[in-house]
Design a protein around this motif. Structure first.
Motif, mmCIF file in Angstrom:
data_model
loop_
_atom_site.group_PDB
_atom_site.id
_atom_site.type_symbol
_atom_site.label_atom_id
_atom_site.label_comp_id
_atom_site.label_asym_id
_atom_site.label_seq_id
_atom_site.Cartn_x
_atom_site.Cartn_y
_atom_site.Cartn_z
ATOM 1 N N GLN A 207 0.794 -1.432 -0.195
ATOM 2 C CA GLN A 207 0.207 -0.087 -0.145
ATOM 3 C C GLN A 207 1.034 1.226 -0.160
ATOM 4 O O GLN A 207 1.960 1.012 0.365
ATOM 5 C CB GLN A 207 -0.691 -0.389 1.331
ATOM 6 N N THR A 208 0.890 2.531 -0.130
ATOM 7 C CA THR A 208 1.273 3.413 -0.211
ATOM 8 C C THR A 208 0.414 4.695 0.246
ATOM 9 O O THR A 208 1.622 5.703 1.091
ATOM 10 C CB THR A 208 0.895 3.864 -2.122
ATOM 11 N N SER A 209 -0.015 4.828 1.276
ATOM 12 C CA SER A 209 -0.763 5.293 2.161
ATOM 13 C C SER A 209 -1.061 4.770 2.978
ATOM 14 O O SER A 209 -1.538 3.085 2.809
ATOM 15 C CB SER A 209 -1.836 6.207 1.937
ATOM 16 N N ALA A 210 -1.642 5.384 4.862
ATOM 17 C CA ALA A 210 -1.808 4.228 6.106
ATOM 18 C C ALA A 210 -2.992 4.135 5.967
ATOM 19 O O ALA A 210 -3.744 5.301 5.305
ATOM 20 C CB ALA A 210 -0.918 5.239 7.251
ATOM 21 N N SER A 211 -3.654 3.285 7.041
ATOM 22 C CA SER A 211 -5.073 3.309 7.097
ATOM 23 C C SER A 211 -5.297 3.315 8.743
ATOM 24 O O SER A 211 -4.362 2.923 9.298
ATOM 25 C CB SER A 211 -5.967 2.525 6.429
ATOM 26 N N GLU A 212 -6.209 3.584 9.344
ATOM 27 C CA GLU A 212 -7.058 3.549 10.045
ATOM 28 C C GLU A 212 -7.003 2.257 10.417
ATOM 29 O O GLU A 212 -7.832 1.485 10.523
ATOM 30 C CB GLU A 212 -7.883 4.264 11.245
ATOM 31 N N ARG A 213 -6.393 1.541 11.730
ATOM 32 C CA ARG A 213 -6.870 0.469 12.360
ATOM 33 C C ARG A 213 -6.674 0.341 14.020
ATOM 34 O O ARG A 213 -6.254 1.217 14.482
ATOM 35 C CB ARG A 213 -5.901 -0.681 12.065
ATOM 36 N N ARG A 214 -7.859 -0.554 14.577
ATOM 37 C CA ARG A 214 -8.059 -0.044 15.538
ATOM 38 C C ARG A 214 -7.648 -1.730 16.196
ATOM 39 O O ARG A 214 -8.072 -2.655 16.049
ATOM 40 C CB ARG A 214 -9.624 -0.136 16.514
ATOM 41 N N VAL A 215 -6.421 -1.867 17.421
ATOM 42 C CA VAL A 215 -5.973 -2.673 17.955
ATOM 43 C C VAL A 215 -6.088 -2.829 19.534
ATOM 44 O O VAL A 215 -5.886 -1.659 20.118
ATOM 45 C CB VAL A 215 -5.086 -2.998 17.025
ATOM 46 N N ARG A 216 -5.539 -4.685 19.701
ATOM 47 C CA ARG A 216 -5.500 -4.252 21.396
ATOM 48 C C ARG A 216 -4.143 -4.834 21.644
ATOM 49 O O ARG A 216 -4.447 -6.329 21.202
ATOM 50 C CB ARG A 216 -6.407 -5.376 21.975
ATOM 51 N N PRO A 217 -2.912 -3.729 21.899
ATOM 52 C CA PRO A 217 -1.901 -4.750 21.434
ATOM 53 C C PRO A 217 -1.630 -6.226 23.068
ATOM 54 O O PRO A 217 -2.277 -5.544 24.161
ATOM 55 C CB PRO A 217 -0.975 -3.512 22.426
ATOM 56 N N HIS A 218 -1.224 -7.190 22.446
ATOM 57 C CA HIS A 218 -0.661 -8.083 23.478
ATOM 58 C C HIS A 218 1.012 -8.095 23.521
ATOM 59 O O HIS A 218 0.908 -8.838 24.747
ATOM 60 C CB HIS A 218 -0.857 -9.366 22.524
ATOM 61 N N ASP A 219 1.799 -7.642 22.703
ATOM 62 C CA ASP A 219 3.050 -7.876 22.802
ATOM 63 C C ASP A 219 4.052 -6.428 22.076
ATOM 64 O O ASP A 219 3.400 -6.510 20.558
ATOM 65 C CB ASP A 219 3.322 -9.477 22.849
ATOM 66 N N VAL A 220 4.689 -6.128 22.515
ATOM 67 C CA VAL A 220 5.797 -6.039 21.800
ATOM 68 C C VAL A 220 7.362 -6.061 21.500
ATOM 69 O O VAL A 220 7.920 -6.625 22.870
ATOM 70 C CB VAL A 220 6.146 -4.292 22.344
ATOM 71 N N TYR A 221 7.735 -6.737 20.008
ATOM 72 C CA TYR A 221 9.105 -7.503 19.987
ATOM 73 C C TYR A 221 9.684 -7.178 18.964
ATOM 74 O O TYR A 221 9.175 -6.806 18.441
ATOM 75 C CB TYR A 221 8.849 -9.156 20.397
ATOM 76 N N SER A 222 11.000 -7.714 18.945
ATOM 77 C CA SER A 222 11.746 -6.824 17.531
ATOM 78 C C SER A 222 12.434 -9.075 17.224
ATOM 79 O O SER A 222 13.059 -9.677 18.299
ATOM 80 C CB SER A 222 12.771 -6.100 18.221
ATOM 81 N N ARG A 223 12.801 -8.739 16.078
ATOM 82 C CA ARG A 223 14.095 -9.754 16.082
ATOM 83 C C ARG A 223 14.447 -9.357 14.405
ATOM 84 O O ARG A 223 13.730 -8.536 13.492
ATOM 85 C CB ARG A 223 12.610 -11.358 14.545
ATOM 86 N N GLY A 224 15.109 -9.707 14.444
ATOM 87 C CA GLY A 224 16.387 -8.819 13.741
ATOM 88 C C GLY A 224 16.923 -7.308 14.116
ATOM 89 O O GLY A 224 16.923 -7.373 14.548
ATOM 90 N N ASN A 225 16.072 -6.425 12.843
ATOM 91 C CA ASN A 225 16.451 -5.199 12.868
ATOM 92 C C ASN A 225 15.048 -4.688 12.768
ATOM 93 O O ASN A 225 15.104 -3.450 12.459
ATOM 94 C CB ASN A 225 17.643 -4.821 11.465
#
Length: 674
Positions: free
Chosen positions: A518-536
């Motif tokens: 996609q070329t532009s962002a759209s609104e999403r409503r979410v309930r966060p469960h976790d924040v993590y990273s993999r690689g970079n």
């Protein structure tokens, strides 16, 4: 049966502790059975030197003293054992969390053992409020980071070949490291440059052919701050190019810009809908080689020009893009040959526990002796919980200590006996003291603590106090916390912290998110469960209230974040068909591309060698066969081109036609790329 290295190191350590006065080398050899069994003098000399080096790497030092022409040895007891600094329950909890922040399992396991020696136990995980929904990861940086951290700890210097950000060529450099840090998901080292006779900064991913030796170059000044160094890195000017591509390629270019390693758009693409429209955008190029790797993903599908006044070699970049694509194609040809060759053997990985390094098992033996010496009558299960190993491993280690007792002479007395689950020991007082952390353990914990402070600002004061105590009790690490730094960009740190807080509170947020393609962002409503990273890459795992299912979002693609009130009407059952299951495929990844293998995840099928390239005289190249999930094949082809020469499909047929067809469906013409 020959004595194993960890047991021999333990015997040497125990023997040296049992003698406060220096002892001659010959007596050491005669007193320790593992040395007595070595036939020749030269073999003993080599073994003894290796053992001294192993102890030194753990922060211990066997000092040599000349006495009337004879060399005597004693163990340096300064900072040998843990100091008097004690950690509070909250600090132990924070240390326990920090120990798990390394993505490299060996680093993480080693760091966790270190914090257990500082008093952390499983019970300390109770009440981990505010940190249970964040699992950031520090990438291990491969062997380069380990080498640089070792040089920093011991005041050594490193020589290496280096490629600057605006060049495709390398030159030889030599520095004494002053500090190490991570920013933009890259590791940097700062130090005194022998050739420039001034401080300089280097990115580890641009370094090759590293060697280490003792140094007489200047050490870090008292006011040195790696945090300040990292803050200044972003100020380096970057050349500017004008990109021109069909509208269908714009989402890929936006992917490149969001990652920020190869290019950063100065202005967003205009909104459009037609796949035939050609669009332009101005971009900065922070790293020319990364820019080449990005362009290689779409080959001739993306064009660029350099405005007047910019020092940028267009022809060299275009030639390197062509070479990069060809390397990817050549590797696939070589891998395909291996697939069709009946003699090719995939060696299955060992499914059991990975072989433990000798020096780390020696440290565990010391930890075991210390614990049972301080807790008479403790049980084997209790020891296993404390050391985080199996009861079978505890029994094996107790046998090793008991065997070592026969080798420790000169007044030392050590006896181990176990009845059912109870263990009793008699040993010298020194062996009952907890060993200090090794220099590299101290440095890794300091770096992990720095990251924890970035993603959880409300723990900043605890992090600062822990850093002070770690440095205060460091065992010869020779560094201060100012020489180490991990920095997230302010917006990234703010986003991660807000998502973590929402996950902790079970709250719903609204994000402006740009999906791949996609070329532009759209609104999403979410309930966060976790924040993590993999690689970079950082990710958010959250429940999509519009689809009533858990999905994964790239945090770099979140361009806005707002907290919203949660209502029952937020949850809307998913309509239509459920998302299809990802395909599974096998890929070959070079043994030299360990970070790439880690980032891919998946299941390792085994090790296999493929025919070598002509540049390497056909020498077989080792690599891993990994089974991975494939959500989008076009993205996988792009990944193979980006990491040309390091990754290929484990199959007989080439993928170039599929790459061409996938690009063509998006209005991108890559036909001129081969």
């Amino acid at each position: 049966m020959p004595v194993k290295v960890p047991e021999r190191l333990f015997a040497l350590y125990g023997f040296m502790l049992s003698h406060e006065r220096p002892v001659p080398r010959q007596r050491i050899r005669e007193s320790i059975d593992a040395y007595r069994s070595i036939g020749s003098d030269s073999a003993f000399e080599r073994t003894f030197e290796r053992d001294k080096a192993a102890l030194r790497n753990l922060g211990m030092k066997i000092a040599a003293i000349q006495d009337y022409g004879e060399t005597l040895y004693r163990i340096d007891r300064e900072n040998l054992w843990l100091g008097r600094e004690e950690f509070t329950p909250a600090e132990r909890l924070t240390l326990g969390i920090a120990a798990r922040l390394w993505s490299d399992p060996n680093y993480a396991h080693d760091a966790e053992r270190a914090v257990r020696r500082l008093g952390y136990g499983e019970h300390d995980t109770d009440g981990a409020v505010g940190l249970k929904h964040v699992t950031p990861r520090l990438s291990g940086g491969g062997g380069h980071l380990e080498t640089i951290l070792g040089a920093l700890a011991y005041g050594s210097e490193v020589s290496f070949s280096y490629r600057s950000a605006n060049s495709l060529d390398t030159s030889r450099r030599r520095i004494r490291p002053w500090g190490v840090g991570q920013r933009f998901d890259h590791w940097y080292v700062s130090g005194w440059d022998a050739e420039r006779q001034a401080p300089r900064n280097f990115r580890l991913s641009r370094m090759t052919s590293i060697s280490v030796r003792e140094s007489s170059l200047p050490g870090a000044p008292e006011d040195f701050s790696m945090k300040s160094v990292l803050e200044g890195i972003s100020e380096s000017p970057a050349p500017v190019v004008v990109l021109r591509c069909p509208a269908g390629a714009a989402p890929v270019v936006l992917d490149w810009s969001e990652s920020g390693t190869g290019m950063r758009l100065q202005d967003q693409f205009p909104e459009f809908h037609s796949v035939t429209r050609v669009v332009e955008a101005v971009a900065e190029v922070p790293d020319v080689l990364e820019f080449v790797r990005c362009l290689a993903e779409l080959g001739s599908g993306v064009e660029f020009r350099v405005p007047e006044g910019q020092e940028f070699d267009e022809d060299s970049v275009r030639r390197e893009v062509d070479r990069t694509i060809q390397r990817a194609i050549d590797l696939q040809d070589r891998v395909s040959v291996a697939v069709t060759d009946r003699d090719t053997e995939i060696i299955e990985p060992k499914r059991g526990r990975q072989r433990e390094a000798n020096d780390r098992r020696f440290v565990r033996l010391v930890d075991l002796a210390s614990y049972v010496g301080s807790n008479p009558g403790c049980g084997i299960r209790e020891i296993a919980r404390h050391l985080h190993v199996t009861t079978a491993q505890v029994r094996q280690d107790l046998d090793a200590i008991a065997n070592a007792s026969d080798e420790i002479l000169g007044g030392a007395y050590l006896r181990v006996s176990a009845y059912d689950d109870e263990v009793f020991v008699e040993l010298p007082e020194e062996l009952g003291r907890a060993l200090n952390l090794a220099p590299d353990q101290t440095i890794r914990l300091l770096l992990a603590i720095q990251l924890l402070g970035q993603v959880s600002p409300d723990h900043a004061r605890t992090v600062e106090e822990i850093s002070r105590k770690l440095v205060s009790g460091a065992n010869g690490a020779g560094v201060s916390s100012d020489q180490l730094s991990v920095r997230l960009e302010p917006q990234m740190a703010k986003t991660v912290d807000a998502l973590r807080a929402a996950a902790d509170g079970g709250r719903t947020v609204e994000i402006d998110y740009r999906s791949r393609g996609q070329t532009s962002a759209s609104e999403r409503r979410v309930r966060p469960h976790d924040v993590y990273s993999r690689g970079n890459t950082w990710y958010l795992e959250a429940e999509s209230t519009a689809h009533a299912e858990v999905r994964t979002y790239r945090i770099e693609a979140i361009h806005g974040l707002r907290e919203v009130e949660t209502t029952e009407g937020d949850v809307i059952p998913a309509l239509g068909e459920s998302p299809s299951e990802p395909a599974r495929t096998l890929v070959w990844v070079s043994a030299d591309a360990e970070p790439l293998a880690d980032a891919l995840g998946g299941e390792i099928i085994g090790h296999v060698a493929v025919p070598g390239s002509a540049d390497d005289d056909g020498t077989p190249e080792s690599g891993l066969v990994i089974e991975i999930d494939v959500i989008d094949w076009f993205s996988l082809y792009r990944l193979m081109l980006h990491h040309a020469g390091s990754m290929a499909l484990w199959r007989a047929r080439p993928w170039t036609t599929e790459w061409y067809e996938s690009a063509k469906a998006r209005g991108i013409d890559v036909a001129g790329s081969w």
